[in-house]
Design a protein around this motif. Structure first.
Motif, mmCIF file in Angstrom:
data_model
loop_
_atom_site.group_PDB
_atom_site.id
_atom_site.type_symbol
_atom_site.label_atom_id
_atom_site.label_comp_id
_atom_site.label_asym_id
_atom_site.label_seq_id
_atom_site.Cartn_x
_atom_site.Cartn_y
_atom_site.Cartn_z
ATOM 1 N N ASN A 162 0.857 -1.188 0.000
ATOM 2 C CA ASN A 162 0.000 0.000 0.000
ATOM 3 C C ASN A 162 0.893 1.237 0.000
ATOM 4 O O ASN A 162 2.081 1.140 0.284
ATOM 5 N N GLU A 220 -11.097 6.817 0.821
ATOM 6 C CA GLU A 220 -9.759 6.265 0.583
ATOM 7 C C GLU A 220 -8.728 7.375 0.457
ATOM 8 O O GLU A 220 -9.056 8.500 0.101
ATOM 9 N N ASN A 248 -3.512 -3.514 -1.041
ATOM 10 C CA ASN A 248 -4.575 -3.425 -0.035
ATOM 11 C C ASN A 248 -4.570 -2.013 0.551
ATOM 12 O O ASN A 248 -3.661 -1.640 1.299
ATOM 13 N N LYS A 249 -5.608 -1.248 0.184
ATOM 14 C CA LYS A 249 -5.658 0.162 0.605
ATOM 15 C C LYS A 249 -5.876 0.320 2.104
ATOM 16 O O LYS A 249 -5.741 1.416 2.637
ATOM 17 N N ARG A 250 -6.265 -0.768 2.785
ATOM 18 C CA ARG A 250 -6.507 -0.670 4.228
ATOM 19 C C ARG A 250 -5.283 -1.049 5.054
ATOM 20 O O ARG A 250 -5.345 -1.097 6.271
#
Ligand code: HAM
Length: 415
Positions: A162, A220, A248-250
Motif C-alpha cells: 500500500n 480512501e 490493499n488500501k486498508r
C-alpha cells in the motif's frame, strides 16, 4: 513430574534443538542475503531511553500498552526495545554514518502482549533499514531482499502493498478520515472511539467485527502526484523483478511513523491471527521526530518465531547435522582424541559419556541421526584400526586403519 519452583516468564520460550538448529540456519540465511545486498550488521542495545520508542507510536498499542519500561537506579526512564527501527534512527542521528546507509540487525525484542500462538512477549526479529534516500529503488531492494529470504528458506508468503502517502498527503487524509469517523463515532466500538482520538488511521486496523462496515465505507487515501509516481515506480520495479504482490488500501501497519510505501509479508499457511511474518515500509519523517536532520528511510522486520511456525508446517529445512558417532569399549581417551581430530577436519562428531555398553552406545548412535558410527573396541585398538558402519545403509561395515580414517570419512560423507 512435580511443578518446578521456577518457570520461564509468561509468553517467553526456551528453544531446544532441533528447533534451535532450524532457527540458526534461518538466521544465517538472512545474514547471507543481507550481506550479498551490501548491508552491514548493526548491533544495537536491548534497551534505550523510553523517549526513543514513545515518539514513534504515541497512538499505538505497542507504545501505550506493551512497553516493558522501568526506572534504572539513577531514575532514568528506560524501555526494553519493542522494535529496532527507532533504535537504528537514534544511532544514525548520534553517529551520522555516510548516506545512503544500509544496515541489518537481528535480536530479541519485547512487547507485553497477550501470549498466544505466534505472539510472544520476547520474540526474535531480523530486519534491514536504508537511510538517506527516497529512491523507489531502495523500497524495491528491501522488499526483494525479504522475498529472496523467504524463498531461500522455503516459506510461502504473499506480499501485501500500500502507499500511505507522503507527510503532506497523509496529514490531509488524516483530517478527511477524522471528519468521517467522528460523524459515525456512535456506531464505533469503544476501542475504536479511543483510537480515533489518538490516530484515525489506526481505526482502519480495528479487528472488532462491528467496526468492519464503517471501515469499508471510509474514504480512501488520495495520493499527491509525487506520491503516486513514487508508488508506481516501486510497483513497476517489483514487476521487473517478477515479484508478485497484492494491493490493499486498508494496510496501515501498527506503528505511527510510516509514510508512502507500506508492506506486509503474509505466510500462506498460517492462521490469520498470526500470519504476518514480517512488515515494513518508508518512514521519511522519523528522523525529525527523534530530533535529527531531514532523512528519508525504508526497511522491514521479520518475526523469526512466526517464520519458524510457518516452516514447522512444511518441514522444509533439514536439521540433521551430525556426521559421526564414536562408540568405544575401554578406550574413552582414544575416543575423545579421535573426536577432537575429526572435528578439526570439520566432521561433526559425538561420543557418549559414562562408559555405557556397546549395545547402548549403538542405540544412541542410531538415535543421534549420525550418518556413520565408529567402533573403537579391543580388537580395533590392537590393530590400530577402527570399524566404520554406514548407519543409513544396511550392514555396510569396514575396518579402516586409524591413519586413513579422516580421508576415508571425508570420501564417504561427501559421496
Ligand atoms: P512490526 O510489524 O511491528 O514491525 O513487526 C515485524 C514482525 O515482527 C511482525 O510481522 C511479526 O512477525 C513479528 N512480531 C511482532 N510482534 C510479535 C510478537 N509479539 N510475537 C511474535 N512475533 C512478533 C516492526 O517492528 C517495524 N520495526 C518494521 C520496520 C522496519 N519498519 C520499517 N523498518
Amino acid at each position: 513430574m512435580a511443578n518446578p519452583k521456577f518457570q520461564s516468564p509468561k509468553g517467553v520460550k526456551d528453544i531446544f534443538s532441533p528447533e534451535s538448529e532450524v532457527r540458526r540456519k534461518v538466521l544465517d540465511i538472512f545474514a547471507k542475503q543481507a550481506r550479498l545486498a551490501g548491508y552491514g550488521e548493526i548491533v544495537l542495545p536491548l534497551f534505550e531511553d523510553i523517549g526513543v520508542f514513545s515518539r514513534v507510536g504515541e497512538s499505538t498499542e505497542i507504545v501505550q500498552k506493551q512497553m516493558y519500561d522501568f526506572q534504572d537506579k539513577d531514575n532514568r526512564q528506560m524501555a526494553l526495545r519493542p522494535e529496532s527501527t527507532a533504535s537504528v534512527m537514534r544511532a544514525f542521528i548520534q553517529h551520522r554514518p555516510v548516506t545512503p546507509w544500509k544496515c541489518w540487525y537481528e535480536g530479541a525484542h519485547f512487547r507485553y502482549e497477550k501470549p498466544q500462538a505466534g505472539r510472544f512477549r520476547q520474540f526474535h526479529q531480523v530486519g534491514v533499514e536504508v537511510l538517506g534516500t527516497n529512491d523507489p529503488a531502495a523500497d524495491t531492494e528491501v522488499i526483494s531482499l525479504a522475498a529472496k529470504f523467504f524463498q531461500e528458506i522455503g516459506c510461502g508468503v504473499e506480499i501485501v502493498l500500500n502507499s500511505l502517502g507522503g507527510v503532506e498527503s497523509r496529514a490531509n487524509y488524516l483530517e478527511t478520515l477524522r471528519d468521517y469517523l467522528t460523524a459515525r463515532n456512535n456506531e464505533l466500538s469503544a476501542q475504536a472511539q479511543k483510537t480515533l482520538s489518538l490516530n484515525p488511521l489506526r481505526v482502519l486496523d480495528s479487528k472488532v467485527e462491528g467496526d468492519a462496515a464503517i471501515i469499508s465505507e471510509a474514504p480512501e487515501m488520495k495520493l499527491s502526484a509525487d506520491d503516486q509516481k513514487h508508488f508506481d515506480d516501486v510497483k513497476e520495479k517489483l514487476e521487473s523483478l517478477n515479484i508478485a504482490y497484492t494491493l490493499n488500501k486498508r494496510l496501515v501497519r501498527g506503528l505511527d511513523y510510516y509514510t508512502r510505501t507500506a508492506f506486509e509479508f503474509i505466510a500462506t499457511n498460517l492462521d490469520s491471527s498470526q500470519d504476518a511474518v514480517g512488515g515494513g515500509g518508508r518512514y521519511d519523517g522519523l528522523s525529525e521526530l527523534l530530533g535529527g536532520p531531514k532523512c528519508a528511510g525504508v526497511g522491514f522486520a521479520i518475526g523469526i518465531d512466526r517464520t519458524l511456525l510457518a516452516l514447522e508446517e512444511t518441514q522444509k529445512i533439514s536439521t540433521n547435522t551430525l556426521d559421526v558417532f564414536i562408540a568405544y569399549v575401554g578406550a574413552q581417551t582414544e575416543a575423545i582424541q579421535m573426536a577432537t581430530e575429526l572435528r578439526q577436519a570439520e566432521i561433526s562428531t559425538e561420543f557418549s559419556f559414562d562408559n555405557r555398553s556397546l549395545k547402548a552406545q549403538m542405540k544412541l548412535a542410531d538415535k543421534s541421526g549420525a550418518k556413520v558410527a565408529l567402533i573403537l573396541g579391543e580388537d580395533e585398538m590392537k590393530q590400530n584400526s577402527v570399524s566404520v558402519i554406514e548407519l543409513r545403509k544396511a550392514s555396510n561395515q569396514s575396518l579402516v586403519p586409524q591413519k586413513d580414517l579422516k580421508a576415508h570419512l571425508l570420501k564417504l560423507l561427501n559421496a
